[in-house]
Design a protein around this motif. Structure first.
Motif, mmCIF file in Angstrom:
data_model
loop_
_atom_site.group_PDB
_atom_site.id
_atom_site.type_symbol
_atom_site.label_atom_id
_atom_site.label_comp_id
_atom_site.label_asym_id
_atom_site.label_seq_id
_atom_site.Cartn_x
_atom_site.Cartn_y
_atom_site.Cartn_z
ATOM 1 N N VAL A 128 -12.521 11.551 -27.521
ATOM 2 C CA VAL A 128 -11.073 11.589 -27.687
ATOM 3 C C VAL A 128 -10.419 11.408 -26.318
ATOM 4 O O VAL A 128 -10.839 12.025 -25.337
ATOM 5 N N VAL A 129 -9.389 10.571 -26.277
ATOM 6 C CA VAL A 129 -8.659 10.329 -25.039
ATOM 7 C C VAL A 129 -7.757 11.525 -24.749
ATOM 8 O O VAL A 129 -6.911 11.893 -25.564
ATOM 9 N N ASP A 130 -7.941 12.139 -23.594
ATOM 10 C CA ASP A 130 -7.075 13.216 -23.121
ATOM 11 C C ASP A 130 -6.505 12.784 -21.783
ATOM 12 O O ASP A 130 -7.182 12.118 -20.996
ATOM 13 N N PHE A 131 -5.261 13.166 -21.503
ATOM 14 C CA PHE A 131 -4.674 12.759 -20.228
ATOM 15 C C PHE A 131 -3.597 13.699 -19.709
ATOM 16 O O PHE A 131 -3.176 13.583 -18.568
ATOM 17 N N ILE A 132 -3.123 14.644 -20.490
ATOM 18 C CA ILE A 132 -2.085 15.572 -20.043
ATOM 19 C C ILE A 132 -2.786 16.742 -19.360
ATOM 20 O O ILE A 132 -3.586 17.443 -19.968
ATOM 21 N N ASP A 133 -2.484 16.917 -18.094
ATOM 22 C CA ASP A 133 -3.204 17.856 -17.240
ATOM 23 C C ASP A 133 -2.176 18.805 -16.612
ATOM 24 O O ASP A 133 -1.384 18.387 -15.777
ATOM 25 N N VAL A 134 -2.180 20.074 -17.034
ATOM 26 C CA VAL A 134 -1.213 21.043 -16.518
ATOM 27 C C VAL A 134 -1.928 22.183 -15.813
ATOM 28 O O VAL A 134 -3.083 22.494 -16.105
ATOM 29 N N GLY A 135 -1.234 22.798 -14.861
ATOM 30 C CA GLY A 135 -1.805 23.931 -14.154
ATOM 31 C C GLY A 135 -1.181 24.105 -12.791
ATOM 32 O O GLY A 135 -0.055 23.678 -12.546
ATOM 33 N N THR A 136 -1.945 24.728 -11.918
ATOM 34 C CA THR A 136 -1.497 24.939 -10.544
ATOM 35 C C THR A 136 -2.518 24.280 -9.627
ATOM 36 O O THR A 136 -3.526 23.739 -10.095
ATOM 37 N N ALA A 137 -2.277 24.370 -8.331
ATOM 38 C CA ALA A 137 -3.216 23.781 -7.371
ATOM 39 C C ALA A 137 -4.604 24.400 -7.501
ATOM 40 O O ALA A 137 -5.610 23.733 -7.297
ATOM 41 N N SER A 138 -4.686 25.684 -7.907
ATOM 42 C CA SER A 138 -5.979 26.362 -7.981
ATOM 43 C C SER A 138 -6.486 26.610 -9.406
ATOM 44 O O SER A 138 -7.631 27.030 -9.593
ATOM 45 N N TRP A 139 -5.671 26.370 -10.435
ATOM 46 C CA TRP A 139 -6.084 26.619 -11.817
ATOM 47 C C TRP A 139 -5.574 25.490 -12.712
ATOM 48 O O TRP A 139 -4.405 25.112 -12.640
ATOM 49 N N ARG A 140 -6.439 24.946 -13.557
ATOM 50 C CA ARG A 140 -6.071 23.875 -14.478
ATOM 51 C C ARG A 140 -6.359 24.313 -15.905
ATOM 52 O O ARG A 140 -7.393 24.919 -16.187
ATOM 53 N N PHE A 141 -5.452 23.974 -16.812
ATOM 54 C CA PHE A 141 -5.682 24.149 -18.241
ATOM 55 C C PHE A 141 -6.564 22.991 -18.694
ATOM 56 O O PHE A 141 -6.719 22.003 -17.992
ATOM 57 N N TRP A 142 -7.138 23.056 -19.885
ATOM 58 C CA TRP A 142 -7.907 21.932 -20.403
ATOM 59 C C TRP A 142 -6.982 20.730 -20.545
ATOM 60 O O TRP A 142 -5.836 20.856 -20.966
ATOM 61 N N THR A 143 -7.482 19.559 -20.248
ATOM 62 C CA THR A 143 -6.710 18.333 -20.411
ATOM 63 C C THR A 143 -6.567 18.066 -21.907
ATOM 64 O O THR A 143 -7.508 18.254 -22.674
ATOM 65 N N PHE A 144 -5.391 17.623 -22.326
ATOM 66 C CA PHE A 144 -5.118 17.450 -23.750
ATOM 67 C C PHE A 144 -4.299 16.190 -23.979
ATOM 68 O O PHE A 144 -4.085 15.405 -23.072
ATOM 69 N N ASN A 145 -3.826 15.996 -25.225
ATOM 70 C CA ASN A 145 -3.069 14.806 -25.599
ATOM 71 C C ASN A 145 -1.967 15.173 -26.590
ATOM 72 O O ASN A 145 -1.814 16.342 -26.950
ATOM 73 N N VAL A 146 -1.216 14.186 -27.033
ATOM 74 C CA VAL A 146 -0.105 14.437 -27.963
ATOM 75 C C VAL A 146 -0.620 14.967 -29.305
ATOM 76 O O VAL A 146 0.013 15.834 -29.915
ATOM 77 N N ALA A 147 -1.764 14.498 -29.762
ATOM 78 C CA ALA A 147 -2.339 15.007 -31.016
ATOM 79 C C ALA A 147 -2.595 16.510 -30.918
ATOM 80 O O ALA A 147 -2.322 17.254 -31.864
ATOM 81 N N ASP A 148 -3.104 16.938 -29.776
ATOM 82 C CA ASP A 148 -3.357 18.366 -29.570
ATOM 83 C C ASP A 148 -2.062 19.168 -29.590
ATOM 84 O O ASP A 148 -2.019 20.288 -30.110
#
Length: 183
Positions: A128-148
């Motif tokens: 599955v294509v994921d590309f939305i990447d949120v977080g901080t400089a030291s912590w990242r959430f799982w990369t996700f997409n619009v379907a998610d």
């Protein structure tokens, strides 16, 4: 036998329209943004959108949410789960009253998200294509997409609606039950 507009155009009911609108929006946005991400972004190379808080980072997830995996069978397993889930959601839609709006909207978001990710699983074996990447400089959430996003928002909305429905039913039951002899 009378003929109604619903006979010829089943989307005419508020229930079906409430399902179809978020379904179409989520599915179209998901497909378009995933194709954009694949055409524009380099694999695993973050592009800052709002500093470190929001980045576009192209990845492929062969598992499910949060990279949940069942090994080499993940693609087939999660495809079958998605098909079963969509069938179940459509069954729930058919059971909803014709005038219902909120529950069908939640079901539409859930179904679109499931189908959006299923399309990726069926079109290639990268995942599955994921590309939305949120977080901080030291912590990242799982990369996700619009379907998610559609699945998450639909699930939250459905849970809130069912919780509210349960509370209303409980209050109604309490108001109709005979008073206890202690009073």
């Amino acid at each position: 036998m009378s003929v109604t507009p619903h006979s010829f155009f089943p989307l005419a009911s508020p229930r079906n329209h409430a399902f179809a609108t978020p379904f179409a929006v989520v599915l179209v946005l998901d497909v378009v943004t995933k194709r954009w991400a694949e055409a524009t972004l380099a694999l695993h190379t973050p592009v800052e959108v709002v500093g470190a808080a929001l980045r576009w980072t192209l990845t492929y997830n062969t598992g499910a949410a949060m990279s949940l995996s069942v090994g080499e069978s993940s693609r087939a397993f999660f495809s079958i789960v998605a098909i079963g889930m969509v069938a179940y959601l459509l069954m729930l839609l058919r059971q909803a009253p014709a005038q219902a709006r909120a529950v069908p909207a939640a079901l539409g978001m859930l179904a679109a998200g499931a189908i959006g990710n299923l399309i990726d699983r069926l079109r290639h074996d990268r995942g599955v294509v994921d590309f939305i990447d949120v977080g901080t400089a030291s912590w990242r959430f799982w990369t996700f997409n619009v379907a998610d996003i559609g699945v998450s928002c639909g699930a939250i909305l459905l849970a809130l609606l069912l919780w509210r429905e349960d509370r209303v039913a409980h209050k109604l039951q309490m108001s109709q039950s005979p008073e206890s002899p202690d009073r």
